[in-house]
Design an enzyme around this catalytic site. Structure first.
Site, PDB file in Angstrom:
ATOM      1  N   LYS A   1     118.716  61.693  19.252  1.00 19.69           N
ATOM      2  CA  LYS A   1     117.856  62.531  19.331  1.00 19.69           C
ATOM      3  C   LYS A   1     118.499  62.539  21.314  1.00 19.69           C
ATOM      4  O   LYS A   1     117.832  63.857  21.388  1.00 19.69           O
ATOM      5  CB  LYS A   1     116.760  61.438  20.433  1.00 19.69           C
TER       6      LYS A   1
ATOM      7  N   HIS B   1     116.375  52.513  19.463  1.00 15.29           N
ATOM      8  CA  HIS B   1     117.405  51.762  19.687  1.00 15.29           C
ATOM      9  C   HIS B   1     118.234  50.609  18.623  1.00 15.29           C
ATOM     10  O   HIS B   1     118.994  50.211  17.801  1.00 15.29           O
ATOM     11  CB  HIS B   1     117.428  51.012  21.092  1.00 15.29           C
TER      12      HIS B   1
HETATM   13  P1  AMP Z   1     119.013  55.709  25.773  1.00 13.95           P
HETATM   14  O1  AMP Z   1     117.890  55.351  25.918  1.00 13.95           O
HETATM   15  O2  AMP Z   1     119.333  56.601  26.319  1.00 13.95           O
HETATM   16  O3  AMP Z   1     119.865  53.697  26.212  1.00 13.95           O
HETATM   17  O4  AMP Z   1     120.268  55.552  24.167  1.00 13.95           O
HETATM   18  C1  AMP Z   1     120.744  55.041  23.850  1.00 13.95           C
HETATM   19  C2  AMP Z   1     120.969  55.232  22.621  1.00 13.95           C
HETATM   20  O5  AMP Z   1     119.935  55.062  21.630  1.00 13.95           O
HETATM   21  C3  AMP Z   1     121.452  56.269  22.412  1.00 13.95           C
HETATM   22  O6  AMP Z   1     122.428  56.873  21.223  1.00 13.95           O
HETATM   23  C4  AMP Z   1     120.293  57.314  21.694  1.00 13.95           C
HETATM   24  O7  AMP Z   1     120.258  59.221  21.471  1.00 13.95           O
HETATM   25  C5  AMP Z   1     119.473  56.066  21.400  1.00 13.95           C
HETATM   26  N1  AMP Z   1     118.374  57.049  21.066  1.00 13.95           N
HETATM   27  C6  AMP Z   1     117.535  57.057  21.872  1.00 13.95           C
HETATM   28  N2  AMP Z   1     116.315  57.145  21.164  1.00 13.95           N
HETATM   29  C7  AMP Z   1     116.316  57.155  20.272  1.00 13.95           C
HETATM   30  C8  AMP Z   1     115.300  57.884  19.076  1.00 13.95           C
HETATM   31  N3  AMP Z   1     114.062  58.149  19.308  1.00 13.95           N
HETATM   32  N4  AMP Z   1     115.394  58.357  17.570  1.00 13.95           N
HETATM   33  C9  AMP Z   1     117.364  57.367  17.133  1.00 13.95           C
HETATM   34  N5  AMP Z   1     118.014  56.821  18.658  1.00 13.95           N
HETATM   35  C10 AMP Z   1     117.526  56.814  19.944  1.00 13.95           C
END
Ligand code: AMP
Length: 280
Positions: A152, A39
């Site tokens: 991701k 994030h």
């Molecule tokens: P969440 O973890 O579902 O709250 O995701 C929020 C945002 O962070 C989304 O756009 C995800 O794709 C992104 N995200 C989550 N994990 C990663 C990661 N390992 N690398 C890059 N972006 C991420």
């Protein structure tokens, strides 16, 4: 930097109006909290494009099915604020459920195209309508110039890009490569659920995707390579939802050998569902 915490839509609008009055551009990073370096990378990339970055934290009940982990989804506002502040994030929008779904709320964004690719949608049928509805609201509520999303969640990135375009929401959706642990495991808020043994096992997803990509590049049929990776993961104890080789833009099955491909997988290590994907 200590990000300003905005707990209501009115507070959000006051802050963004101030930025606009100063001629500043801003990016939004939609999240469900449990902030990790995946994030904060989105924040870092947002800061490269815009003058201000606002992260939203909303654990969206509409994208969890009854049996999923809504109740136990990790929540840590103070920890999240500290990590986001360190990354240079200017503000955090923490809407209440009423700010997102006011009494009488009766509108859902309904999707086709990449949302019906037979990947996540096959296993979580209401998921993308829930995501698209809340993301559309966050785009409109923030009025941001850029929206930062992680690769991701690859199908989600394609779905929200399409949705913003189709609904003429004036925002540029930017996809950011997946941030990984040193050993290759994709960072995820759900990794905290893994036991030590499952954490070790989880590595096999990225390893087998990488292996399948190499086999495709050296001439193996993409579908055969995806099936072989799925079999391998099953033999290692995963319950495999899918391993798929798809057109990287449309998410459809590829028709000819020159299409850009993405390998996309979802599999359960014990009670934890893990997803990952890589370009071929
Ligand atoms: P969440 O973890 O579902 O709250 O995701 C929020 C945002 O962070 C989304 O756009 C995800 O794709 C992104 N995200 C989550 N994990 C990663 C990661 N390992 N690398 C890059 N972006 C991420």
């Amino acid at each position: 930097m200590k990000p300003k915490r905005l707990r209501t839509l009115a507070a959000l609008r006051r802050e963004t109006a101030r930025w606009r009055a100063q001629g500043l551009s801003y990016a939004v990073v939609p999240t469900m909290g449990a902030i990790h370096s995946g994030h904060t990378e989105l924040v870092t990339q947002g800061l490269k494009r815009a003058d201000r970055v606002i992260t939203t934290i909303f654990v969206n009940p509409k994208q969890f099915a009854a049996h999923e982990d809504l109740g136990k989804y990790p929540r840590d506002e103070e920890g999240d604020a500290a990590k986001l502040g360190k990354a240079g994030c200017h503000a955090i929008y923490l809407p209440s459920p009423e700010d997102i779904y006011p009494q009488g709320f009766a509108t859902t964004v309904s999707l086709t195209g990449p949302a019906k690719a037979g990947l996540e949608d096959k296993f979580r049928p209401h998921f993308f309508d829930g995501v698209a509805t809340v993301v559309a609201k966050l785009f409109i509520q923030t009025g941001a110039d850029y929206a930062m999303f992680g690769e991701k969640d690859y199908q989600q990135l394609k779905v929200v890009t399409r949705m913003a375009k189709d609904l003429d929401i004036p925002i540029e959706v930017v996809g950011i490569p997946t941030v990984r642990e040193a050993d290759g495991l994709a960072k995820s808020s759900r990794n905290v659920y893994l036991s030590a043994a499952e954490r070790q096992q989880a590595l096999a997803i990225y390893r087998n995707l990488t292996n399948a990509a190499e086999r495709i590049r050296s001439g193996m049929n993409p579908q055969a390579a995806a099936r072989a990776a799925a079999r391998k993961l099953s033999s290692l104890g995963f319950k495999v939802d899918y391993v798929a080789a798809r057109n990287a833009e449309t998410l459809l099955l590829p028709k000819d050998a020159n299409e850009p491909l993405r390998l996309i997988a979802a599999a359960w290590a014990g009670k934890t569902r893990l997803i990952d994907n890589i370009p071929v």
